[in-house]
Write a protein that holds these residues in place. Sequence first.
Motif, PDB file in Angstrom:
ATOM      1  N   ASN A 122       0.869  -1.129   0.024  1.00  0.00           N
ATOM      2  CA  ASN A 122       0.034   0.032  -0.100  1.00  0.00           C
ATOM      3  C   ASN A 122       0.943   1.328  -0.049  1.00  0.00           C
ATOM      4  OD1 ASN A 122      -2.274  -1.747   0.008  1.00  0.00           O
ATOM      5  ND2 ASN A 122      -2.924  -1.369   2.023  1.00  0.00           N
ATOM      6  N   LEU A 331      -4.360   4.612   4.745  1.00  0.00           N
ATOM      7  CA  LEU A 331      -3.182   3.673   4.781  1.00  0.00           C
ATOM      8  C   LEU A 331      -2.033   4.071   5.629  1.00  0.00           C
ATOM      9  CD1 LEU A 331      -2.981   4.332   0.759  1.00  0.00           C
ATOM     10  CD2 LEU A 331      -4.113   2.178   2.048  1.00  0.00           C
ATOM     11  N   SER A 335      -0.072   0.446  10.811  1.00  0.00           N
ATOM     12  CA  SER A 335      -0.719  -0.814  10.295  1.00  0.00           C
ATOM     13  C   SER A 335      -0.207  -1.638   9.124  1.00  0.00           C
ATOM     14  CB  SER A 335      -2.146  -0.485  10.042  1.00  0.00           C
ATOM     15  OG  SER A 335      -3.043  -1.691   9.687  1.00  0.00           O
ATOM     16  N   TYR A 338      -2.780  -4.589   5.195  1.00  0.00           N
ATOM     17  CA  TYR A 338      -3.038  -4.053   4.096  1.00  0.00           C
ATOM     18  C   TYR A 338      -4.327  -4.408   3.305  1.00  0.00           C
ATOM     19  CZ  TYR A 338       2.046  -4.010   4.794  1.00  0.00           C
ATOM     20  OH  TYR A 338       3.146  -3.533   5.337  1.00  0.00           O
ATOM     21  N   GLN A 341      -6.925  -2.266   5.006  1.00  0.00           N
ATOM     22  CA  GLN A 341      -6.801  -0.524   4.657  1.00  0.00           C
ATOM     23  C   GLN A 341      -7.345  -0.509   3.181  1.00  0.00           C
ATOM     24  OE1 GLN A 341      -2.727  -0.023   4.630  1.00  0.00           O
ATOM     25  NE2 GLN A 341      -2.239  -0.217   6.735  1.00  0.00           N
TER      26      GLN A 341
END
Length: 474
Positions: A122, A331, A335, A338, A341
């Motif tokens: 991401n 994004l 974190s 993915y 997100q």
Amino acid sequence: MSSARFRFTTRSGIGINIFNLSTSNPQYRNYQTRALSSLPSRIPQHPPRKTLPASRSRTASRYNPPTPTRPFTTTTTTMPTPASSNPEIPPLSKSSSSGADKKGPPLPIRPSSSVILLSPTNQVLLLHRVAKSTSFASAHVFPGGNLSEFHEGDYYPLPTRDGELHRDSEAYRLAAVRETFEESGILLARRKDGGGGGGGGKEGMLELSEEELEEGRREVFGDRVKFTAWLEGKGGVADVENLIPFTRWITPQNQRKRFTTQMYLYMLPLNTTTAESQTRTVVQTPTHDGGIEHTAALFDSPSTWLAKASAGEIILYPPQFYLLTLISRFLPLQSSNYDEQREKLVSFLRRVPTSLVKHPTSDIPWAEKVMSPEVVSFAKQGSYGNGRVILGLAKPGRELMDSGRGGDVERVVLVDFRKEEVEEVKEEQTEGGEVVKKVVKTAVRVPRDLEVMERAEAMAMAAALEKKGKGSKL
């Protein structure tokens, strides 16, 4: 060192080249009696980096969005409208006008495409433009460029009636895939036989060797073979179904070069073997016609790109800054989930209304929003906003006046344009064959001190300082 603030406090969660804008421009001296909402546009839209027919660039990687190949749709969500959140905005049918706008019909406009490309982790791909470029000089930009009559000839020229030129279509999507391939080497294509189920996963992607990709880039880049024909010869088709439309940008009428640019979001597959170190590798772009369009291509997180712009390490123009700001909240660096997100980002793009502000533009989904940036306030150096202009994004431009289309009424972009000297290292070959490095300095006008802010807040601050007699130059 300049600082770019990107304070973002809205309740719902976007390339443009801006030039010839100076705080000393005498054209602004006639605006003292005009209302903020009736100022003429001063900001041109994200021009693509080539002219028709195109010539281009090169590298490699792969793909997968959380949504399969079904058409991208929106969902309607009931959202309360606070009474205090409705800034005074002119109707969309009243476009900003200036003497230049009233002299005749809009200037010719070129269709183009651009892609916000997400890596398997991401991160977002940005290309670094050279200082001598006529558009986005020295800036970091999304891959993209003009539609080509040679490559998109089956769908080009596009119809201009009833605003069709400014709508997502097969031609824009093909150009987006082609330009991404030419400029970065990343091929967004599926196997023609539908292997892997065609659902957008890695299994259905067309995978070629590095040698095949590089040879294909040279052939397509040089217009020696049509992109679709080259793909067909490799057993593939462009993956246009998994491009998610994410706003359109139209250059205002008062600019010499005008573009209508369709933006897309595309997500490379999560189940890839591409390592983090490979994802972040700098990709050198090739030369053509004796010049270089980009010096490098790099994936990084949206928040990192914004922070680099804040520190003055890179140049981001308002459209890129705006788009990166919008997607950065979904994004986060903290974190590593993915897939989650992406689900949140896609949910945001599908949600209607798009804003808590009660206005016709709030009912326009992100896939159909059209933005033609305009200056809605102009401040003196040293006063409100450190001399920045306030760019409104609500109106779609003169071509789409009375069409019912529009952009983002909730947010504005604050930016300060400064003339700076940028350095660029170029390699030159001597007569003896030796490669030497040469530092080239170029003076360019660059956007600094950018910030995405709620429109109501920005206009209230500007009005307060104007009342004190030291803020607005209107």
